[in-house]
Each structure stands twice: as structure tokens, then as C-alpha cells.
Design an enzyme around this catalytic site. Structure first.
Site, PDB file in Angstrom:
ATOM      1  N   ARG A 275       0.842  -1.207   0.000  1.00 25.09           N
ATOM      2  CA  ARG A 275       0.000   0.000   0.000  1.00 25.09           C
ATOM      3  C   ARG A 275       0.874   1.253   0.000  1.00 25.09           C
ATOM      4  NH1 ARG A 275      -2.367   0.693   6.171  1.00 25.09           N
ATOM      5  NH2 ARG A 275      -0.385   0.493   7.256  1.00 25.09           N
TER       6      ARG A 275
ATOM      7  N   ASN B   6      11.483  -0.232   1.765  1.00 26.69           N
ATOM      8  CA  ASN B   6      10.471   0.799   1.953  1.00 26.69           C
ATOM      9  C   ASN B   6       9.706   0.674   3.268  1.00 26.69           C
ATOM     10  OD1 ASN B   6       8.221   2.757   0.996  1.00 26.69           O
ATOM     11  ND2 ASN B   6       7.122   0.827   1.317  1.00 26.69           N
TER      12      ASN B   6
ATOM     13  N   SER C 124      14.168   9.686   4.739  1.00 26.75           N
ATOM     14  CA  SER C 124      13.121  10.688   4.955  1.00 26.75           C
ATOM     15  C   SER C 124      13.761  12.050   5.136  1.00 26.75           C
ATOM     16  CB  SER C 124      12.292  10.354   6.201  1.00 26.75           C
ATOM     17  OG  SER C 124      11.417  11.415   6.521  1.00 26.75           O
TER      18      SER C 124
ATOM     19  N   TYR D 232      11.798   7.972  14.927  1.00 29.09           N
ATOM     20  CA  TYR D 232      11.674   7.862  13.465  1.00 29.09           C
ATOM     21  C   TYR D 232      12.818   8.589  12.758  1.00 29.09           C
ATOM     22  CZ  TYR D 232       9.449   7.940   8.844  1.00 29.09           C
ATOM     23  OH  TYR D 232       9.168   7.789   7.513  1.00 29.09           O
TER      24      TYR D 232
ATOM     25  N   ALA E 296      15.753   9.340  13.932  1.00 26.10           N
ATOM     26  CA  ALA E 296      17.009   8.637  14.196  1.00 26.10           C
ATOM     27  C   ALA E 296      17.134   7.404  13.302  1.00 26.10           C
ATOM     28  CB  ALA E 296      17.090   8.233  15.666  1.00 26.10           C
TER      29      ALA E 296
ATOM     30  N   LYS F  26      15.798   6.981  10.348  1.00 28.10           N
ATOM     31  CA  LYS F  26      16.006   7.389   8.965  1.00 28.10           C
ATOM     32  C   LYS F  26      17.402   7.970   8.755  1.00 28.10           C
ATOM     33  CE  LYS F  26      12.035   6.078   7.369  1.00 28.10           C
ATOM     34  NZ  LYS F  26      11.911   5.014   6.352  1.00 28.10           N
TER      35      LYS F  26
ATOM     36  N   ILE G  83       4.491  13.550   1.609  1.00 26.48           N
ATOM     37  CA  ILE G  83       3.841  12.918   0.461  1.00 26.48           C
ATOM     38  C   ILE G  83       2.365  12.688   0.767  1.00 26.48           C
ATOM     39  CG2 ILE G  83       3.934  10.967  -1.142  1.00 26.48           C
ATOM     40  CD1 ILE G  83       6.469  12.710  -1.142  1.00 26.48           C
TER      41      ILE G  83
END
Length: 246
Positions: free
Chosen positions: A15, A89, A141, A154, A156, A158, A187
Site C-alpha cells: 500500500r 520501503n 526521509s 523515526y 534517528a 532514517k 507525500i
């Protein structure tokens, strides 16, 4: 169809951005392995891939678990005899301010996002090295570069993916394997659609092009990075954010 006969593993490919990546690579001829925990949406995406005259293999896999990942990669080889492209991903969030963040929320996000990317890259690279060719693209990101309040775990994870990308690119370059990262900005996905209109408007005002990105914008960048046209590009972070970070 520049990817005809190739096999691409897309984690979190059922998705959102992952689905759009899966379909974009299938349009270019690749067979797709959908590595995801969401069964119903994996089936739906697989059916769309098959309508593009490409094969789809669904693998229910927890990328934070080494055994799951190794089993998924072996099943890919058994089914398609090759593994040419890996798109890391899959990712999760558990947002809150750092002083309120529970240890288990920190551990969970790092385990899935960063350790999961490491697990998949390591397992896929073993086969790519034997083939002496391969393409790995990691989804980082914008917040892994500029930070974001409420996302210590999050951001950290990325930022760690960016470091992992550069190191694995150096280690694998001599085997004709490129490793790059794509760092999306904000996005238009299910996650951002749930935001109220005021917050979305504030985001748009921070983006020079004046709008949120589309999943297709990320997929189009990845299509280039896995193509022969990008064979001399490795260890790079491509920012797809409408100019929000320059």
C-alpha cells in the site's frame, strides 16, 4: 520494458508509496515480491501487478526478524532464480515528544526501520554478490536530515538508514551493486490525508512548489535509480521534497 526478466523485492509493497513503487517497477517489466504483513492489500496489489503481465509473489514477513527475511529471500530465489532489485520501503512510526517516549516505542521503530533495512540488505546482497549485479534503494526521509519534533525515534532510524546506505554502497560497489537512498518530503498518502486541513496548509506553505508530493514522485525516482542509466550513481541520498530542504 527495461526491467523485463528482473526481480524486485519491495518491502511494505502492499500500500501507499510501496504499492506505487511495486506497480511502477512492474510497468517496466519486473516481477515483484511484495514483502508485507498486510494480507488483504498484498493480494489486491498482486492482482494489479498480474494485470501488467508480470508475476507477483506475496511474502508475509517481519523484516525485524532475521529468519523471516532470510526465508523471504530464499523463496524469491526459488521462485524467480534471481534477485536484482531491493527496495527497503517498510517503516513504522510511534510519535511523541522525546521526554514522553517509552523505551519500547524507541526500540520498536529502530528495530523495524533501521534493523529491518539492514536485515534485508544483508540477505539480498549475498545473492547479488554472486550475480555480480544488483540495485538497492533505501527509503530514508526528510526528517532523517532536518529532524522533526515528536519523531526522535523515526528521525534517528532514517538518519541511520542514510549512514547504512553510504557504508553498504562502499562495500558492494566492486561487485557492480549500487546502493542509494531516496528521502521523501511530505507525500500525499493515507498518513498525511488524516491530518486536519490547517496542518496540511501549514505544510504546503513550507514547501516552495506549494503542494505535497505524490507517491508517483518517489516511484519515478526509484525507477531511475534501478535502471542502467543510473549505473554510475551510488552512495547518494536523493531528496524528493518539493524544495522543502535544499
Amino acid at each position: 520494458m527495461p526491467l523485463k526478466g528482473q526481480t524486485a523485492v519491495v518491502t511494505g509493497g502492499a500500500r501507499g508509496i510501496g504499492k506505487e513503487i511495486s506497480l511502477a517497477l512492474a510497468r517496466d517489466g519486473a516481477n515483484i515480491v511484495i514483502a508485507d504483513l498486510i494480507a488483504e492489500q498484498s493480494e489486491e496489489t498482486a492482482e494489479e501487478i498480474k494485470k501488467l503481465n508480470c508475476k507477483a509473489l506475496i511474502q508475509k514477513v517481519d523484516i525485524s526478524k532475521t529468519a523471516d527475511v532470510e526465508n523471504m529471500v530464499q523463496n524469491t530465489i526459488n521462485e524467480f532464480k534471481t534477485l536484482d532489485i531491493l527496495i527497503n520501503n517498510a517503516g513504522v512510526t510511534r510519535d511523541t515528544l522525546m521526554v514522553r517516549m517509552k523505551e519500547e516505542d524507541w526500540d520498536f521503530v529502530l528495530k523495524v526501520n533501521l534493523t529491518g533495512t539492514f536485515n534485508c540488505s544483508k540477505a539480498a546482497a549475498k545473492y547479488m554478490m554472486k550475480q555480480k549485479k544488483g540495485r538497492i534503494v533505501n527509503i530514508a526521509s526528510i526528517v532523517g536530515v532536518m529532524g522533526n519534533a515528536g519523531q526522535a525515534n523515526y528521525s534517528a532510524s532514517k538518519a541511520g538508514i542514510i549512514g547504512l546506505t553510504k557504508t553498504s554502497a562502499r562495500e558492494l560497489a566492486s561487485r557492480n551493486i549500487t546502493v542509494n537512498a531516496v528521502a521523501p518530503g511530505f507525500i500525499d498518502t493515507e498518513m498525511t490525508r488524516s491530518l486536519n486541513e490547517n496542518i496540511k496548509q501549514q505544510l504546503k506553505e513550507q514547501i516552495p512548489v506549494g503542494k505535497l508530493g505524490r507517491p508517483e514522485d518517489i516511484a519515478n525516482c526509484i525507477k531511475f535509480l534501478v535502471s542502467d542509466d543510473a549505473s554510475y550513481i551510488t552512495g547518494q541520498v536523493i531528496h524528493v521534497n518539493g524544495g522543502m530542504l535544499m
